[in-house]
Design an enzyme around this catalytic site. Sequence first.
Site, PDB file in Angstrom:
ATOM      1  N   ASN A  13       0.911  -1.170  -0.055  1.00  0.00           N
ATOM      2  CA  ASN A  13      -0.083   0.006   0.004  1.00  0.00           C
ATOM      3  C   ASN A  13       1.101   1.416  -0.064  1.00  0.00           C
ATOM      4  O   ASN A  13       1.534   1.771   1.032  1.00  0.00           O
ATOM      5  CB  ASN A  13      -0.907  -0.009   1.220  1.00  0.00           C
ATOM      6  N   LYS A  15       0.074   4.193  -0.345  1.00  0.00           N
ATOM      7  CA  LYS A  15      -0.423   5.383   0.140  1.00  0.00           C
ATOM      8  C   LYS A  15      -0.267   6.788  -0.731  1.00  0.00           C
ATOM      9  O   LYS A  15      -0.412   6.472  -1.799  1.00  0.00           O
ATOM     10  CB  LYS A  15      -0.045   5.732   1.603  1.00  0.00           C
ATOM     11  N   HIS A  99      -9.448   1.423   4.367  1.00  0.00           N
ATOM     12  CA  HIS A  99      -8.174   1.290   5.303  1.00  0.00           C
ATOM     13  C   HIS A  99      -8.489   2.199   6.338  1.00  0.00           C
ATOM     14  O   HIS A  99      -9.164   3.046   6.367  1.00  0.00           O
ATOM     15  CB  HIS A  99      -7.386   2.065   4.389  1.00  0.00           C
ATOM     16  N   GLU A 101      -6.876   4.670   7.618  1.00  0.00           N
ATOM     17  CA  GLU A 101      -6.738   6.079   7.333  1.00  0.00           C
ATOM     18  C   GLU A 101      -8.079   6.637   6.592  1.00  0.00           C
ATOM     19  O   GLU A 101      -8.282   7.837   6.904  1.00  0.00           O
ATOM     20  CB  GLU A 101      -5.524   6.366   6.585  1.00  0.00           C
ATOM     21  N   GLU A 171      -5.567  -5.182  10.247  1.00  0.00           N
ATOM     22  CA  GLU A 171      -4.795  -4.498  10.508  1.00  0.00           C
ATOM     23  C   GLU A 171      -5.133  -3.711  11.795  1.00  0.00           C
ATOM     24  O   GLU A 171      -5.702  -2.634  11.943  1.00  0.00           O
ATOM     25  CB  GLU A 171      -4.884  -2.976   9.400  1.00  0.00           C
ATOM     26  N   GLY A 177       2.021   1.673  10.807  1.00  0.00           N
ATOM     27  CA  GLY A 177       3.147   2.907  10.602  1.00  0.00           C
ATOM     28  C   GLY A 177       3.809   3.326  11.992  1.00  0.00           C
ATOM     29  O   GLY A 177       4.427   4.489  11.918  1.00  0.00           O
ATOM     30  N   SER A 217       3.221  -2.707  10.229  1.00  0.00           N
ATOM     31  CA  SER A 217       4.382  -2.695  10.306  1.00  0.00           C
ATOM     32  C   SER A 217       5.076  -4.103  10.100  1.00  0.00           C
ATOM     33  O   SER A 217       6.123  -4.513  10.567  1.00  0.00           O
ATOM     34  CB  SER A 217       4.931  -2.293  11.979  1.00  0.00           C
TER      35      SER A 217
HETATM   36  C1  PEP Z   1      -0.846   0.026   6.078  1.00  0.00           C
HETATM   37  O1  PEP Z   1      -0.818   0.968   5.593  1.00  0.00           O
HETATM   38  O2  PEP Z   1      -1.744  -0.590   5.509  1.00  0.00           O
HETATM   39  C2  PEP Z   1       0.334  -0.609   6.955  1.00  0.00           C
HETATM   40  C3  PEP Z   1       0.026  -1.641   7.151  1.00  0.00           C
HETATM   41  O3  PEP Z   1       1.353   0.393   6.871  1.00  0.00           O
HETATM   42  P1  PEP Z   1       2.530  -0.153   7.505  1.00  0.00           P
HETATM   43  O4  PEP Z   1       3.076  -1.306   7.072  1.00  0.00           O
HETATM   44  O5  PEP Z   1       3.550   1.210   7.218  1.00  0.00           O
HETATM   45  O6  PEP Z   1       2.519  -0.166   9.107  1.00  0.00           O
END
Ligand code: PEP
Length: 257
Positions: A13, A15, A99, A101, A171, A177, A217
């Site tokens: 992803n 973003k 997501h 966000e 998630e 993040g 992460s």
């Molecule tokens: C995400 O944005 O879906 C995500 C898992 O980000 P990160 O791997 O940076 O935690």
Amino acid sequence: MNLKYRKTIIAGNWKMNKTITEAKTFADAIKPQLGRHKWCEVVLCVPGVNIPGMVRLFKDTRVAIGGETCHYEASGAFTGEVTVEMLKDVGAKYVIIGHSERRQYYNETDFTVNKKVHAALEAGLRPIVCVGESLEQRELGVTEELISYQVKVALAGLSDTQVRRVVVAYEPIWAIGTGKTATAEQAGAVCTHIRTIIRKQYGARVARAVTIQYGGSMNAKNAAELLAQPDIDGGLIGGASLKPDDFMAIINAANQE
Ligand code: PEP
């Protein structure tokens, strides 16, 4: 992972990152190494404006390109949005829906997620549906209830055949993040819970065919341990998907089983 019943999917992803020029540098770095990824599907979800360029860059590879969101209406006065047909038309195969966000900054709810999942599947796109709890919700002990609710609403009204095409991404918001990863046991337990909910609603055959990813992460170091969990069938990867070596290491971890 369970390679007998379902496909492992490693999805990046991006973003709001990378111009198409920067994406070309990324593509040049990973394309020569991609031949070896036999078992898993690789997806890169990128800003809508970059999808046509990404489809061209990855034309002769097995990397599928996806969008990061979509609208559920077929057309209309929704300034700034893109429809599922538009994504399909420029070559997207996947789309991330719900997501955290998008839920946090753009008022996406479980009900709009459900409408988008229907629209995506009807257009022939595979939705990657994100669910997950906040730290507060985890500490209150309501993770399972919350995930049950999110999964049930997201999949409401879908046929068995449609549910098989959905990818669910667990998630935990506190792990996105932040550099904090859920332990393999924590992540594995929630992914098993998700499969149980699907089994209760749609039966064992459908449940065992659904790809369930972990996201939060995930990186080159922890991917193998997370992917060794029986109900974690891949990853949705933010930060580490921007770096060719790290992303490639996660793909390789998925191919080790
Ligand atoms: C995400 O944005 O879906 C995500 C898992 O980000 P990160 O791997 O940076 O935690």
